[in-house]
Design a protein around this motif. Structure first.
Motif: not given
Lengths: 364, 178
Positions: B74-77, B86
């Motif tokens: 899990i990616t936070a942008v 994401i």
């Protein structure tokens, strides 16, 4: 008996780094556990945002200092996917060779730390002795024993040295002889070793997948997943190899994890020998990458400890806009309470040693 | 589609060619209007963009119907005008990866938690909250994980400045020039 918490760490011979495992015990039995991590957080994802694409390889080398090349390679692959370039064929083969040599060195380091965890000091000395063979090979190839800075965006730094193939064969032959005769005897055939590892730290397949456990730890549960074959990168698609999966039932314990890693040592040796035979003898090993890039790219590779994933976003500058590192140990750490519950306090060392913790990549 | 509708076979550990088209078709059939963007980027990679309200529905469908059992990352942008969470979700049966981009408005950084579907979301969401300040609603224990508990900032946000915004030394300067 009243339940109470015990700190195993941050300074404890079991941790192999700086982190704290809190265990709640009822007598000798563990009823709950809580890992505390973050002692080694260096803000990698933030500091990578001010460095140019190529300069970040120096940082990714230090994510896990016992398997530097695999991490730098994952990063380079993600950046290449974003830029839309591809390494020349010979460069890909050199990468495969360097990755597998690094994997062997990393697994031997794990073996060297797992032995003394269970009171087997001979394991430490032998594994470190043989690890030196592979570090020498890596030094021959890249110029450094550790933190090699070897993969480049678009290829590798340099071609293989002249007599590399012969050196490789000689070292691997020597290692495999030790492996078959000595290692098997002190580890797998030792009754004490098996009593300490068999049946402890069990996890079911469903839970392992749900917790996001990957790599040898997942294959020890009997799941045939190896990203080198499931999602082939570089030239792994052309290599004939067998992922090491535990098939003998009663899976998911420390012993199964040990066997999967241990057998991977031999499999990696075969991959190196095969790659040396199959690779083109001449050709370019590197392409020039563009200086600036826009878009996004991700790459997932089979690191020594599981699935390493890099997700890189570029906004048209010469530096990444955002980098995300997915560390396999970080996810395995989330599952350790499940692994530990119900076991004895003395088995904590046997369980956590078998999952191969590397704090550098876990804390980023 | 026929291969997807049947009960899933055991894991063979080998990729299935052309699977990204099947997955894309399945997603389009189930969530036609809710997908803001959907494309097969390359072999074994599908990318979809959704609104944060549809996250649980899409992920439940991916996990229970299409067999995407492994939540990889899990990616936070921080896109300065909005956030994005994401999700990289992987299928062990055919090697396909789905990248779900869920968009979040900047002034209200909240999104539903996936801990009900995957235990793996636990640590990833805590990390994203810690470093980026995106709040995962429904998470059982949303506290800082890497940074100390009393830390006041979310350092991966673009407004959190570094000492330099560009680590760069020109060769001319190194040689003693201006």
């Amino acid at each position: 008996m009243p339940e109470f918490w015990i700190n195993m760490g941050p300074q404890h011979p079991m941790t192999h780094g700086l982190w704290n495992m809190k265990v709640k015990v009822d007598g000798e039995t563990i009823v709950d556990a809580k890992p505390e991590i973050g002692y080694l957080h260096r803000g990698y994802e933030k500091i990578m945002e001010v460095r140019e694409f190529q300069k970040n390889v120096v940082l990714t080398d230090r994510l896990c200092y016992v398997s530097s090349i695999t991490w730098s390679h994952a990063y380079c692959l993600a950046v290449e996917k974003m830029m839309g370039i591809e390494t020349p064929e010979r460069g890909q083969w050199i990468r495969v060779i360097s990755l597998e040599l690094q994997r062997i060195a990393s697994h031997l380091m794990w073996l060297a730390s797992y032995g003394p965890d269970l009171g087997l000091l001979t394991g430490l000395l032998w594994a470190l002795r043989e690890r030196e063979l592979f570090l020498d090979l890596i030094q021959l190839m890249s110029g450094a024993r550790m933190n090699q800075n070897f993969p480049r965006v678009g290829g590798v730094r340099n071609d293989l040295p002249e007599n590399f193939e012969a050196m490789c064969r000689r070292s691997i032959e020597h290692f495999l002889e030790k492996y078959e005769n000595e290692y098997q005897a002190i580890f797998q055939e030792s009754k004490v070793f098996r009593m300490r590892t068999e049946g402890v730290g069990k996890i079911t397949v469903e839970e392992a997948i749900n917790w996001g456990i990957t790599g040898p730890n997942l294959r020890a549960c009997g799941v045939d997943v190896d990203l080198r074959r499931l999602d082939p990168y570089e030239t792994y698609g052309e290599i004939d190899f067998e992922p090491q999966v535990w098939h003998d039932g009663g899976a998911g314990d420390s012993y199964a994890r040990f066997v999967c890693r241990f057998n991977e040592l031999r499999e990696s040796c075969q991959i190196v020998l095969q790659a040396l035979k199959k690779m083109p003898k001449t050709g370019p090993y590197r392409v020039k990458p563009p200086r600036r890039a826009e878009g996004e790219g991700y790459a997932k590779t089979e690191d020594s400890r599981g699935e390493a994933l890099f997700y890189v976003i570029g906004d048209g500058d010469d530096r990444p806009y955002r980098v995300k590192i997915r560390s396999p140990v970080f996810c395995t750490m989330a599952a350790t309470p499940t692994l530990l519950r119900g076991n004895k306090l003395a088995d904590v060392v046997s369980i956590l040693g078998s999952v191969d913790v590397c704090v550098g990549e876990m804390d980023k | 589609m026929s291969a997807l509708a049947k009960p899933l076979p055991h894991i063979t550990g080998r990729p299935v060619p052309g699977v990204e088209k099947e997955v894309l078709a399945g997603l389009k059939a189930a969530f036609a209007s809710k997908l803001k963007d959907a494309k097969a980027v390359r072999e074994r990679l599908v990318e979809i963009v959704i609104d944060r309200a549809d996250l649980i529905d899409v992920c439940t469908y991916l996990k229970n119907t299409l067999g995407f059992e492994h939540l990889s990352c899990i990616t936070a942008v921080d896109w300065k005008d909005h956030f994005e969470s994401i999700y990289h979700i992987e299928n062990y049966y055919n090697g396909c990866m789905v990248q779900v981009n869920a968009q979040i408005p900047y002034d209200d950084p909240k999104i539903a938690s996936l801990t009900g579907l995957w235990h793996a979301a636990d640590y990833h969401e805590r990390e994203a909250w810690d470093l980026m300040g995106v709040e995962y609603e429904g998470h059982p224990n949303l506290v800082r994980i890497l940074l100390p508990e009393d830390f006041k900032f979310h350092p991966l946000r673009k407004e959190f400045a570094q000492e330099v915004d560009r680590q760069y030394i020109s060769r001319r300067k190194l040689r003693g020039g201006k």
